[in-house]
Design a protein around this motif. Sequence first.
Motif, short mmCIF file in Angstrom:
data_model
loop_
_atom_site.label_atom_id
_atom_site.label_comp_id
_atom_site.label_asym_id
_atom_site.label_seq_id
_atom_site.Cartn_x
_atom_site.Cartn_y
_atom_site.Cartn_z
N LYS A 1 0.80 -1.21 0.00
CA LYS A 1 0.00 0.00 0.00
C LYS A 1 0.85 1.27 0.00
N THR A 2 0.18 2.36 -0.37
CA THR A 2 0.75 3.70 -0.26
C THR A 2 1.28 3.92 1.16
N GLY A 3 2.44 4.53 1.27
CA GLY A 3 3.01 4.83 2.58
C GLY A 3 3.98 3.79 3.09
N GLY A 4 3.99 2.60 2.45
CA GLY A 4 4.96 1.58 2.84
C GLY A 4 6.38 1.99 2.46
N THR A 5 7.36 1.23 2.93
CA THR A 5 8.74 1.56 2.61
C THR A 5 9.10 1.07 1.21
N LEU A 6 10.09 1.72 0.64
CA LEU A 6 10.69 1.29 -0.61
C LEU A 6 12.01 0.64 -0.24
N SER A 7 12.08 -0.68 -0.43
CA SER A 7 13.27 -1.43 -0.03
C SER A 7 13.95 -2.02 -1.25
N LEU A 8 14.90 -2.93 -1.02
CA LEU A 8 15.64 -3.52 -2.13
C LEU A 8 14.71 -4.37 -2.98
N PRO A 9 14.71 -4.18 -4.29
CA PRO A 9 13.78 -4.89 -5.18
C PRO A 9 14.22 -6.32 -5.46
N PRO A 10 13.37 -7.11 -6.13
CA PRO A 10 13.74 -8.49 -6.48
C PRO A 10 15.03 -8.52 -7.28
N ASN A 11 15.92 -9.43 -6.91
CA ASN A 11 17.19 -9.60 -7.61
C ASN A 11 17.71 -11.00 -7.31
N TYR A 12 18.22 -11.67 -8.34
CA TYR A 12 18.65 -13.06 -8.16
C TYR A 12 20.07 -13.33 -8.66
N ASP A 13 20.83 -12.27 -8.94
CA ASP A 13 22.21 -12.47 -9.39
C ASP A 13 23.05 -11.28 -8.94
N ASP A 14 24.32 -11.27 -9.37
CA ASP A 14 25.25 -10.21 -8.95
C ASP A 14 25.49 -9.19 -10.05
N ASP A 15 24.64 -9.14 -11.07
CA ASP A 15 24.89 -8.30 -12.23
C ASP A 15 24.61 -6.82 -11.99
N TYR A 16 23.70 -6.51 -11.07
CA TYR A 16 23.37 -5.10 -10.84
C TYR A 16 24.60 -4.37 -10.30
N HIS A 17 24.95 -3.28 -10.97
CA HIS A 17 26.16 -2.56 -10.58
C HIS A 17 25.82 -1.37 -9.70
N PHE A 18 26.43 -1.32 -8.51
CA PHE A 18 26.33 -0.18 -7.60
C PHE A 18 27.37 -0.37 -6.50
N HIS A 19 27.68 0.71 -5.80
CA HIS A 19 28.65 0.64 -4.70
C HIS A 19 27.99 0.72 -3.33
N SER A 20 26.94 1.48 -3.25
CA SER A 20 26.22 1.62 -1.98
C SER A 20 24.77 1.97 -2.30
N VAL A 21 23.99 2.14 -1.25
CA VAL A 21 22.57 2.46 -1.39
C VAL A 21 22.25 3.65 -0.50
N TYR A 22 21.41 4.55 -1.01
CA TYR A 22 20.99 5.71 -0.23
C TYR A 22 19.47 5.72 -0.15
N SER A 23 18.92 5.77 1.07
CA SER A 23 17.49 5.85 1.29
C SER A 23 17.17 7.24 1.85
N HIS A 24 16.35 7.97 1.12
CA HIS A 24 15.98 9.32 1.55
C HIS A 24 14.61 9.28 2.20
N ALA A 25 14.55 9.60 3.49
CA ALA A 25 13.30 9.49 4.25
C ALA A 25 12.32 10.59 3.88
N LEU A 26 11.04 10.23 3.80
CA LEU A 26 9.95 11.19 3.56
C LEU A 26 8.99 11.16 4.74
N SER A 27 8.78 12.31 5.32
CA SER A 27 7.78 12.42 6.39
C SER A 27 6.39 12.35 5.79
N GLU A 28 5.36 12.29 6.64
CA GLU A 28 3.99 12.27 6.14
C GLU A 28 3.68 13.55 5.36
N GLU A 29 4.22 14.66 5.83
CA GLU A 29 4.01 15.93 5.11
C GLU A 29 4.69 15.89 3.75
#
Length: 463
Positions: free
Chosen positions: A352-380
Amino acid sequence: MKKKRFLIIFGIFFVLFLSLFYLLKTKRSEIFDYDISENYHYKFNTRNTTKLNLIENKLLIPDNLGKGTTAFIKVNIKSTFLGKIFSPNIELISKSAKVIDYFEFGGSGDRYLNISSLLQEEAKQIELKSNFLEIQNATVELIHFSKSIPTESKILIISPHPDDAEIAAFGLYSKFPNSFILTITAGENGLMHYNEIFPDSIQHYLKKGQIRTINSISIPLMAGLKHDHILNLGYFDGTLKEMFDRDPHPVFSQILKTDSIGIFRNLNFSSLKDSLTGRSNWSSLVQNIQLVLDFFQPDIIVSPHPQMDSHPDHQFSTLATIEAIRNAGLNKGELFLYSNHHVKTEFFPFGKTGGTLSLPPNYDDDYHFHSVYSHALSEEDQMEKVLALDAMNDLRPNTQWRYWHKLLHWTYQNIKVSIKGQQNTYFRRAIRSNELFFVVPIQELNDETPFEKTLTPNRVILE
């Protein structure tokens, strides 16, 4: 007689209930075209991981984690029977806040819980409350990244179509007024959103492109951006890969049958509009992105992840940006990569709306990135993002509501979609308690990237 009538009515409702129950159970698990019982798999550096014990559904958070930390908990879940009908989820509860992580209907296996928003409150203990699933492991893995963005940072948002910047990063760029929104295309393609008003398809798609271009230019003003920091390059929707393949030849709009990008580009009011050059070809696209890079000199460039996002315009917007970065000689800063059309499923993020956005489905090591950044959103923040998306004409219901018989059909279609669990509007998917980005240092772009190896292994330049 009354008893017999009661039994008949009861029987009818019971059959309808069983039919609906069966429909929910079968159809909701069929919307995913991958094995929802497999483990998600991400390969992280061991220095970013820690083992934690889950005791009575509670976790003690290490003292070195706090504000500015992006963190995930790797757990193994198993949906219950009702988890095939209702969205299985885990509520993450700290002393002063709560977020919810949703999973696939009937999903099982290793999954990642995003606890980053709770760490903004400097939580020391987090309770995990399971709904329609069971947590299988008592020892979980904590994955964490330290990242804070200085308030004076200059952030360039690459938006392949009008609304992509808002879907992926409105919460981010609204907190950094020294941001720049660069939209690549006019977004004139797609459904005939206004066919009741414009039955002629050429007239319709021309008007649609104009409206969406104006949306892309005006809506960032709601977040306080300078009008000089908003630009739409006016290229044609759905043509970026063809532009790449056919370079240096110009490419025509798929519907409007013209190669004149000026019909949309002329709607800009940024002072940079007079410096835009070229035609509807790849070399022109790269040169115009470089123009913005030279003018703005960003610290962070936000763009689609070419391996995680399935839309060709999204993939090739980022490839053009990487080429422009090299031409501009940039070697500092970071790429923040997002996905609005995840390659595994259009229904991600789940729930539902308002839930967290987390790591998406992935089944291998092909996705390239070094780190992850999560930017928090308040209710406002989330409410402001709702208004931004609602101001995008293409995300709103079309004009069928003006006709009662079409309104009934629209209502029926929405009920059917709701029953099947196929609701994938951006108002459900994008209004979350955070926005998520995969981070790559710009200095890495000096060499050929995994993105280019995946998407353009044997490019031939046309003469």
